[in-house]
Design an enzyme around this catalytic site. Structure first.
Site, PDB file in Angstrom:
ATOM      1  N   ILE A 105      32.127  42.932  44.700  1.00  0.00           N
ATOM      2  CA  ILE A 105      31.667  44.274  45.036  1.00  0.00           C
ATOM      3  C   ILE A 105      32.884  45.179  45.195  1.00  0.00           C
ATOM      4  CG2 ILE A 105      30.469  45.622  46.824  1.00  0.00           C
ATOM      5  CD1 ILE A 105      28.687  43.209  47.317  1.00  0.00           C
ATOM      6  N   THR A 106      32.708  46.478  45.019  1.00  0.00           N
ATOM      7  CA  THR A 106      33.802  47.435  44.884  1.00  0.00           C
ATOM      8  C   THR A 106      34.750  47.500  46.076  1.00  0.00           C
ATOM      9  OG1 THR A 106      32.508  48.783  43.371  1.00  0.00           O
ATOM     10  CG2 THR A 106      34.350  49.864  44.481  1.00  0.00           C
ATOM     11  N   PHE A 107      34.266  47.854  47.244  1.00  0.00           N
ATOM     12  CA  PHE A 107      35.175  48.079  48.362  1.00  0.00           C
ATOM     13  C   PHE A 107      35.920  46.813  48.791  1.00  0.00           C
ATOM     14  CE2 PHE A 107      34.876  52.316  50.659  1.00  0.00           C
ATOM     15  CZ  PHE A 107      34.567  53.021  49.511  1.00  0.00           C
ATOM     16  N   HIS A 162      38.682  46.156  46.106  1.00  0.00           N
ATOM     17  CA  HIS A 162      39.783  47.113  46.086  1.00  0.00           C
ATOM     18  C   HIS A 162      40.720  46.913  47.274  1.00  0.00           C
ATOM     19  CE1 HIS A 162      37.731  49.266  42.839  1.00  0.00           C
ATOM     20  NE2 HIS A 162      38.923  49.789  42.611  1.00  0.00           N
ATOM     21  N   HIS A 172      35.701  44.089  39.216  1.00  0.00           N
ATOM     22  CA  HIS A 172      34.609  43.150  38.928  1.00  0.00           C
ATOM     23  C   HIS A 172      33.999  43.518  37.585  1.00  0.00           C
ATOM     24  CE1 HIS A 172      31.945  46.484  39.855  1.00  0.00           C
ATOM     25  NE2 HIS A 172      32.518  46.605  41.037  1.00  0.00           N
TER      26      HIS A 172
END
EC number: 3.-.-.-
Length: 485
Positions: free
Chosen positions: A117-119, A122, A288
């Site tokens: 997932i993004t957060f 990152h 991802h």
């Protein structure tokens, strides 16, 4: 207050043992070599060299340079193309990225951290820590210690340092060591962390175009030496947004990766005009991949347990469930376990875990912010209920990520060029997990790395594999898609 009707609305936005297990996974493909060991001992070395996946660690190099006008200290640009699946590179729409990959450094794929997932990813990229260690465990999650809810799209969460201070991002270490940093819309860059902020920082703005992002990078590079940053990070959400809205196999997805590639070409030309393209290090990566969804791959929760027992659901599209009490948690877990043992069709295509039983390779249990009960759907499957989706409507979004980080459709991108990577030109690199990026950046900038979960310490692993990267990726994607039918 948690509401099933809001599910997904905010989501559009290896340790040594792991590495060994991963290398073994690919070694299994070398059946010919394994058989030869038994009957052709004299050819063992040759076969290993040709077929086996084997990590050989080579260091990255650093150093300053002169472009004919100015002296540049060792400089690195990191550009994140959110949701850019590794195999997108071979669709015929990204000639600039493909050229960079072929002429410089290309890893077949970058392995995201779980959940994909993004957060979380990152923040893993800039801290070198697994999500369980840096504390950003999803795009949305509940902290039982503070009683507060994190939602990635809420500005107050992105500006509250208490969410982010469990991890120290690379720009904090840079600033502490008098290395200027410039961070454009990267998760976590809007807060003071351990007493430091980036020298230059842009908050998130959905309206910022790709060209504006490119111009911002060049603007920073044009600053006088006393003001110029050495560490530049920029985030671009466009591929991810289109992948969610239209799916990873849509014409719209191909259009956006083409648009991204055009602007990347313009950025490279900008570096060439400044005579720094051979020296400034630039890394294009993603967090991802993306999986297609389908109305035929929906897992209905309504009959499994009383949904009113859920006080918080985390990590959409996964199911991280937290009740109001321990008794609620036990009820949810036992209900799902019992249902999974039934012969009903809806009992398939997912697994249930208590927090303590989550697979160790995911490194996703040692944090109070991780929910106590987890329902993990198979890749391409979606958890739904009558409260958030009508059976009469087409399921949206059409693309989703978050699944097992070793799935081929979750694989991320990694391409690099510049003076620090010169030893790797023409070499076949092995995939590695994104916890290693922090060490790479620390090495390039000659920074003392903070404790992290990377294991290569700023080096890159080589592989020995006769198959081309393109053949490898596309074959694995084909096999992964065949399981979705």
């Amino acid at each position: 207050m948690f509401s099933w009707a809001n599910i997904g609305s905010n989501e559009y936005l290896p340790l040594k043992n792991d590495r060994k297990a991963y290398l073994n996974q690919w070694a299994k493909r070398s059946g010919l070599a394994i058989a030869a060991i038994c009957i052709l001992g004299i050819l063992i070395l040759a076969i290993v060299k040709l077929f086996c996946f084997k990590a050989i660690i080579f260091p990255i190099v650093g150093g300053s340079f002169n472009n004919g006008t100015n002296v540049f200290q060792s400089t690195v640009i990191v550009i994140s193309l959110d949701g850019f699946r590794a195999d997108y590179l071979y669709r015929g729409f990204t000639p600039n990225l493909l050229s960079l990959a072929e002429r410089n450094v290309h890893v077949p794929f970058l392995i995201p951290s779980f959940p994909s997932i993004t957060f979380p990813n990152h923040y893993t990229i800039v801290t070198g820590l697994y999500p369980e260690s840096h504390g950003i465990v999803s795009n949305n999650f509940f902290d039982p210690v503070t009683g507060k809810q994190f939602v990635n799209s809420m500005p107050e969460c992105n500006k509250d340092p208490t969410w982010w201070d469990k991890g120290e991002p690379i720009w904090v270490n840079a600033e502490r060591n008098n290395v200027r940093s410039a961070v454009h819309m990267w998760p976590g860059n809007e807060v003071e962390n351990h007493g430091y902020r980036p020298t230059y920082s842009d908050g998130f703005n959905f309206d910022t175009t790709l060209r504006e992002k490119k111009d911002r990078i060049l603007e920073w590079l044009d600053l006088p030496d006393k003001d110029r940053p050495q560490l530049l990070l920029a985030y671009a959400p466009h591929v991810d947004m289109v992948g969610h809205a239209f799916g990873p196999d849509s014409p719209e997805l191909n259009i956006i990766i083409q648009e991204v590639d055009i602007v990347i070409g313009e950025l490279i030309e900008g570096l060439k005009k400044r005579n720094i393209d051979k020296h400034v290090n630039i890394i294009f990566l993603s967090d991802h991949g993306m999986a297609p969804t389908s109305d035929n791959r929906l897992i209905w929760l309504d009959n499994m347990f009383n949904l009113s027992a859920v006080a918080h659901r985390d990590a959409w599209p996964l199911g991280g469930f937290r009740g109001e009490s321990d008794l609620d948690d036990e009820y949810i877990y036992e209900s799902l376990v019992n249902y999974s043992r039934s012969s009903l069709p809806s009992a398939e295509n997912w697994n249930v875990y208590s927090k303590k039983d989550i697979p160790s390779r995911w490194h996703y249990s040692n944090n109070e912010r991780i929910a106590p009960v987890w329902m993990i759907p198979d890749v391409g499957w979606s958890l739904v209920s009558m409260l958030d989706h009508s059976p009469e409507l087409e399921y949206e979004p059409l693309g989703v990520h978050g699944y097992d980080n070793l799935s081929p459709v979750m694989r991320a991108l990694f391409i690099a060029s510049g003076s620090s990577f010169k030893n790797f030109k023409g070499k076949k690199l092995a995939p590695f997990q994104n916890t290693e990026i922090y060490g790479i950046l620390s090495h390039i900038l000659d920074l003392p790395a903070q404790p992290n979960n990377g294991t290569y310490e700023g080096a890159l692993p080589l592989r020995r594999n006769r198959n081309s990267t393109k053949e490898w990726l596309l074959k694995d994607i084909e096999q992964a898609y065949s399981k979705l039918i």
